[in-house]
Motif scaffolding. Structure first.
Motif, PDB file in Angstrom:
ATOM      1  N   PHE A  13       6.501 -44.757  55.653  1.00 56.74           N
ATOM      2  CA  PHE A  13       7.730 -45.267  55.053  1.00 56.74           C
ATOM      3  C   PHE A  13       8.550 -45.819  56.230  1.00 56.74           C
ATOM      4  O   PHE A  13       9.098 -45.040  57.015  1.00 56.74           O
ATOM      5  CB  PHE A  13       8.500 -44.153  54.342  1.00 56.74           C
ATOM      6  CG  PHE A  13       7.754 -43.579  53.163  1.00 56.74           C
ATOM      7  CD1 PHE A  13       7.732 -44.243  51.945  1.00 56.74           C
ATOM      8  CD2 PHE A  13       7.068 -42.383  53.287  1.00 56.74           C
ATOM      9  CE1 PHE A  13       7.039 -43.713  50.857  1.00 56.74           C
ATOM     10  CE2 PHE A  13       6.381 -41.842  52.207  1.00 56.74           C
ATOM     11  CZ  PHE A  13       6.364 -42.520  50.988  1.00 56.74           C
ATOM     12  N   ASN A  16       8.425 -44.017  59.587  1.00 60.28           N
ATOM     13  CA  ASN A  16       8.024 -42.624  59.387  1.00 60.28           C
ATOM     14  C   ASN A  16       6.600 -42.530  58.807  1.00 60.28           C
ATOM     15  O   ASN A  16       6.364 -42.911  57.659  1.00 60.28           O
ATOM     16  CB  ASN A  16       9.057 -41.985  58.431  1.00 60.28           C
ATOM     17  CG  ASN A  16       8.804 -40.527  58.211  1.00 60.28           C
ATOM     18  OD1 ASN A  16       7.922 -39.933  58.852  1.00 60.28           O
ATOM     19  ND2 ASN A  16       9.560 -39.933  57.302  1.00 60.28           N
ATOM     20  N   PRO A  37       4.744 -27.014  55.037  1.00 63.33           N
ATOM     21  CA  PRO A  37       6.201 -26.967  54.951  1.00 63.33           C
ATOM     22  C   PRO A  37       6.766 -28.278  54.410  1.00 63.33           C
ATOM     23  O   PRO A  37       6.044 -29.286  54.338  1.00 63.33           O
ATOM     24  CB  PRO A  37       6.626 -26.750  56.406  1.00 63.33           C
ATOM     25  CG  PRO A  37       5.512 -27.305  57.224  1.00 63.33           C
ATOM     26  CD  PRO A  37       4.259 -27.109  56.425  1.00 63.33           C
ATOM     27  N   SER A  38       8.026 -28.264  54.063  1.00 63.82           N
ATOM     28  CA  SER A  38       8.681 -29.437  53.524  1.00 63.82           C
ATOM     29  C   SER A  38       8.522 -30.629  54.473  1.00 63.82           C
ATOM     30  O   SER A  38       8.697 -30.489  55.685  1.00 63.82           O
ATOM     31  CB  SER A  38      10.167 -29.104  53.331  1.00 63.82           C
ATOM     32  OG  SER A  38      10.782 -30.158  52.695  1.00 63.82           O
ATOM     33  N   GLY A  39       8.160 -31.769  53.914  1.00 61.47           N
ATOM     34  CA  GLY A  39       8.069 -32.991  54.717  1.00 61.47           C
ATOM     35  C   GLY A  39       6.728 -33.188  55.402  1.00 61.47           C
ATOM     36  O   GLY A  39       6.553 -34.153  56.150  1.00 61.47           O
ATOM     37  N   CYS A  40       5.738 -32.320  55.137  1.00 64.05           N
ATOM     38  CA  CYS A  40       4.455 -32.431  55.865  1.00 64.05           C
ATOM     39  C   CYS A  40       3.547 -33.507  55.272  1.00 64.05           C
ATOM     40  O   CYS A  40       2.520 -33.834  55.845  1.00 64.05           O
ATOM     41  CB  CYS A  40       3.729 -31.088  55.892  1.00 64.05           C
ATOM     42  SG  CYS A  40       3.087 -30.601  54.285  1.00 64.05           S
ATOM     43  N   LYS A  42       2.449 -33.585  51.770  1.00 66.61           N
ATOM     44  CA  LYS A  42       1.571 -33.165  50.671  1.00 66.61           C
ATOM     45  C   LYS A  42       1.846 -33.960  49.389  1.00 66.61           C
ATOM     46  O   LYS A  42       0.909 -34.427  48.740  1.00 66.61           O
ATOM     47  CB  LYS A  42       1.634 -31.651  50.391  1.00 66.61           C
ATOM     48  CG  LYS A  42       2.879 -30.962  50.798  1.00 66.61           C
ATOM     49  CD  LYS A  42       2.829 -29.487  50.651  1.00 66.61           C
ATOM     50  CE  LYS A  42       4.198 -28.952  50.247  1.00 66.61           C
ATOM     51  NZ  LYS A  42       5.286 -29.350  51.174  1.00 66.61           N
ATOM     52  N   THR A  43       3.125 -34.145  49.049  1.00 68.34           N
ATOM     53  CA  THR A  43       3.428 -34.898  47.825  1.00 68.34           C
ATOM     54  C   THR A  43       2.996 -36.347  47.970  1.00 68.34           C
ATOM     55  O   THR A  43       2.439 -36.932  47.033  1.00 68.34           O
ATOM     56  CB  THR A  43       4.937 -34.819  47.503  1.00 68.34           C
ATOM     57  OG1 THR A  43       5.246 -33.467  47.186  1.00 68.34           O
ATOM     58  CG2 THR A  43       5.312 -35.698  46.330  1.00 68.34           C
ATOM     59  N   THR A  44       3.211 -36.912  49.146  1.00 67.91           N
ATOM     60  CA  THR A  44       2.796 -38.311  49.354  1.00 67.91           C
ATOM     61  C   THR A  44       1.280 -38.437  49.195  1.00 67.91           C
ATOM     62  O   THR A  44       0.790 -39.392  48.583  1.00 67.91           O
ATOM     63  CB  THR A  44       3.258 -38.801  50.747  1.00 67.91           C
ATOM     64  OG1 THR A  44       4.652 -38.576  50.861  1.00 67.91           O
ATOM     65  CG2 THR A  44       2.970 -40.271  50.938  1.00 67.91           C
TER      66      THR A  44
HETATM   67  P1  ATP Z   1       8.365 -31.412  50.068  1.00 62.05           P
HETATM   68  O1  ATP Z   1       7.705 -30.095  49.910  1.00 62.05           O
HETATM   69  O2  ATP Z   1       9.754 -31.298  50.627  1.00 62.05           O
HETATM   70  O3  ATP Z   1       8.279 -32.305  48.857  1.00 62.05           O
HETATM   71  P2  ATP Z   1       6.149 -32.848  51.258  1.00 62.05           P
HETATM   72  O4  ATP Z   1       5.253 -32.105  52.176  1.00 62.05           O
HETATM   73  O5  ATP Z   1       5.649 -33.070  49.886  1.00 62.05           O
HETATM   74  O6  ATP Z   1       7.584 -32.196  51.250  1.00 62.05           O
HETATM   75  P3  ATP Z   1       6.456 -35.679  51.380  1.00 62.05           P
HETATM   76  O7  ATP Z   1       7.381 -35.732  50.199  1.00 62.05           O
HETATM   77  O8  ATP Z   1       5.081 -36.142  51.182  1.00 62.05           O
HETATM   78  O9  ATP Z   1       6.434 -34.217  51.994  1.00 62.05           O
HETATM   79  O10 ATP Z   1       7.131 -36.497  52.564  1.00 62.05           O
HETATM   80  C1  ATP Z   1       6.473 -36.756  53.789  1.00 62.05           C
HETATM   81  C2  ATP Z   1       7.402 -37.572  54.668  1.00 62.05           C
HETATM   82  O11 ATP Z   1       7.603 -38.858  54.093  1.00 62.05           O
HETATM   83  C3  ATP Z   1       8.797 -36.973  54.826  1.00 62.05           C
HETATM   84  O12 ATP Z   1       9.228 -37.204  56.145  1.00 62.05           O
HETATM   85  C4  ATP Z   1       9.618 -37.716  53.821  1.00 62.05           C
HETATM   86  O13 ATP Z   1      10.970 -37.775  54.222  1.00 62.05           O
HETATM   87  C5  ATP Z   1       8.975 -39.077  53.833  1.00 62.05           C
HETATM   88  N1  ATP Z   1       9.104 -39.767  52.536  1.00 62.05           N
HETATM   89  C6  ATP Z   1       8.527 -39.357  51.365  1.00 62.05           C
HETATM   90  N2  ATP Z   1       8.811 -40.221  50.368  1.00 62.05           N
HETATM   91  C7  ATP Z   1       9.589 -41.196  50.927  1.00 62.05           C
HETATM   92  C8  ATP Z   1      10.207 -42.392  50.426  1.00 62.05           C
HETATM   93  N3  ATP Z   1      10.062 -42.758  49.146  1.00 62.05           N
HETATM   94  N4  ATP Z   1      10.932 -43.151  51.287  1.00 62.05           N
HETATM   95  C9  ATP Z   1      11.042 -42.791  52.585  1.00 62.05           C
HETATM   96  N5  ATP Z   1      10.490 -41.682  53.131  1.00 62.05           N
HETATM   97  C10 ATP Z   1       9.771 -40.902  52.317  1.00 62.05           C
END
Ligand code: ATP
Length: 370
Positions: A13, A16, A37-40, A42-44
């Motif tokens: 992104f 990032n 952990p948050s931001g690692c 996984k959701t992406t």
């Molecule tokens: P969480 O448990 O908090 O959901 P996660 O492990 O699922 O965290 P992601 O949501 O995949 O993490 O995010 C991974 C990185 O990509 C983070 O740094 C997040 O800020 C960034 N990110 C995710 N979606 C976007 C977006 N739409 N625009 C910009 N940055 C994004």
């Protein structure tokens, strides 16, 4: 049902990098957890598999098909989110039938599939109710029901239990696991909750900084962590860590603060690949330390800093020199603050990490699938 293959997946992104060259093979029928952990990332990763995010590099295969450029609708997947998005004006049955109606499934077939899903989820009696009259756990079952009526090749679940209270979470963990085994559908489940991951997964991919640090069974990531991050992230209380060096003769671990611990004969093989004189980090789980009130051979004197009685077990925080160790004991073992005890690390289960690379030198088997 299908295998999922992520091949060198990249997603950024702007500046990032959310997914940094991730490769992962999820065998057909596997319950794969993405944990971290948050931001690692996984959701992406999950959203890329679903087709909800466009990737910047790499490929995604579902079954034999390269789905990298396909729309979500063309991927034969079903998703369950944390926000379960049940339509409030529809009954449970109508909610569950919705995705089948959208693809013009005949009514007789819809009835069969909705009833079958409701039976599997034990919500037959709720079919005519509106969502406003359901508990959180029941709503989550409806959301899952709506996913399974489609009989997709793959289930994708993003923290589906995080809105539920502790008891309901525990119950739904069991239900989802049972259902997944019964249906045999390849499932990717995102969570930051290690208990959820350990209790449900066939395989856990532990993620950090957009990279899969290790992918393995719950026992692999718990007992054979590949690096310091995995070792510290999995387990509660966390693994104890102390800086140390292995003496030149390989017979003593010198903990920071000049505390010598003799290497146990049985542990010689385990430390075979560990270089002497190198800066290391000793890792030992709370259950791999024994405490005694006397002072037998191989035990080091320590002092109780605090005791946390947890009912089924006690966690004692003991001090060895300046180092703090959390020790798991049976509920029958208790000691007051300041009590002098002795402790022994089970070195056949300890880990030694390279302080520089953070790799586990006592686990040379590379479990990582990247
Ligand atoms: P969480 O448990 O908090 O959901 P996660 O492990 O699922 O965290 P992601 O949501 O995949 O993490 O995010 C991974 C990185 O990509 C983070 O740094 C997040 O800020 C960034 N990110 C995710 N979606 C976007 C977006 N739409 N625009 C910009 N940055 C994004």
């Amino acid at each position: 049902m299908a295998q999922i293959v992520l091949n060198d997946l990249l997603k950024a992104f702007e500046q990032n990098t959310a997914i940094n060259h991730v490769s992962l093979t999820i065998e057909d029928g596997t319950f794969q957890v993405l944990l971290g952990p948050s931001g690692c990332g996984k959701t992406t990763t999950l959203r890329c598999i679903a087709g909800l995010e466009k990737t910047d590099g790499g490929q995604i295969f579902i079954g034999d098909q390269d789905v990298t450029r396909l729309s979500p609708a063309e991927r034969d997947i079903a998703m369950v989110f944390q926000q379960y998005a049940i339509y409030p004006h529809m009954t449970v049955a109508e909610n569950m039938a919705f995705p089948l109606r959208a693809v013009k499934t005949p009514q007789s077939e819809i009835n069969v599939r909705v009833e079958e899903a409701a039976r599997k989820l034990r919500i037959e009696k709720l079919l005519n109710r509106k969502p406003g009259k359901l508990s959180g756990g029941e709503m989550q079952r409806v959301a899952i029901g709506r996913a399974i009526v489609r009989r997709p090749q793959v289930f994708l679940m993003d923290e589906p239990l995080s809105n539920l209270d502790a008891n309901m979470r525990a119950e739904m963990r069991t239900e989802i696991k049972r259902l997944q085994v019964e249906l045999g559908v390849t499932t990717v489940f995102v969570t930051h909750d290690q208990l959820e991951a350990m209790s449900m997964a066939d395989k856990i991919a532990v993620m950090y900084g957009g990279i899969i640090q290790q992918n393995g069974s719950p026992a692999d990531v718990y007992d054979r962590p590949f690096n310091l991050f995995v070792a510290g992230f999995i387990g509660s209380p966390s693994m104890n860590f102390v800086s140390c060096i292995l003496s030149d003769d390989g017979n003593t671990l010198m903990l920071e603060g000049e505390i010598p611990i003799g290497i146990q004969v049985a542990a010689k093989e385990r430390i075979r690949r560990v270089q002497t004189g190198k800066q290391l980090i000793l890792g030992v789980r709370p259950e791999d330390i024994s405490l005694r009130k006397d002072n037998p051979p191989e035990f080091e004197p320590c002092e109780v800093y605090v005791m946390e009685p947890l009912g089924a077990e006690n966690i004692l925080d003991v001090r060895l020199g300046n180092h703090s160790f959390k020790v798991r004991t049976p509920p029958t073992f208790s000691a007051p603050i300041g009590a002098r005890l002795s402790m022994r690390i089970d070195q056949c289960r300890m880990h030694l990490f390279d302080a520089e690379t953070t790799l586990n030198l006592t686990n040379p088997v590379r479990l990582m699938e990247i």
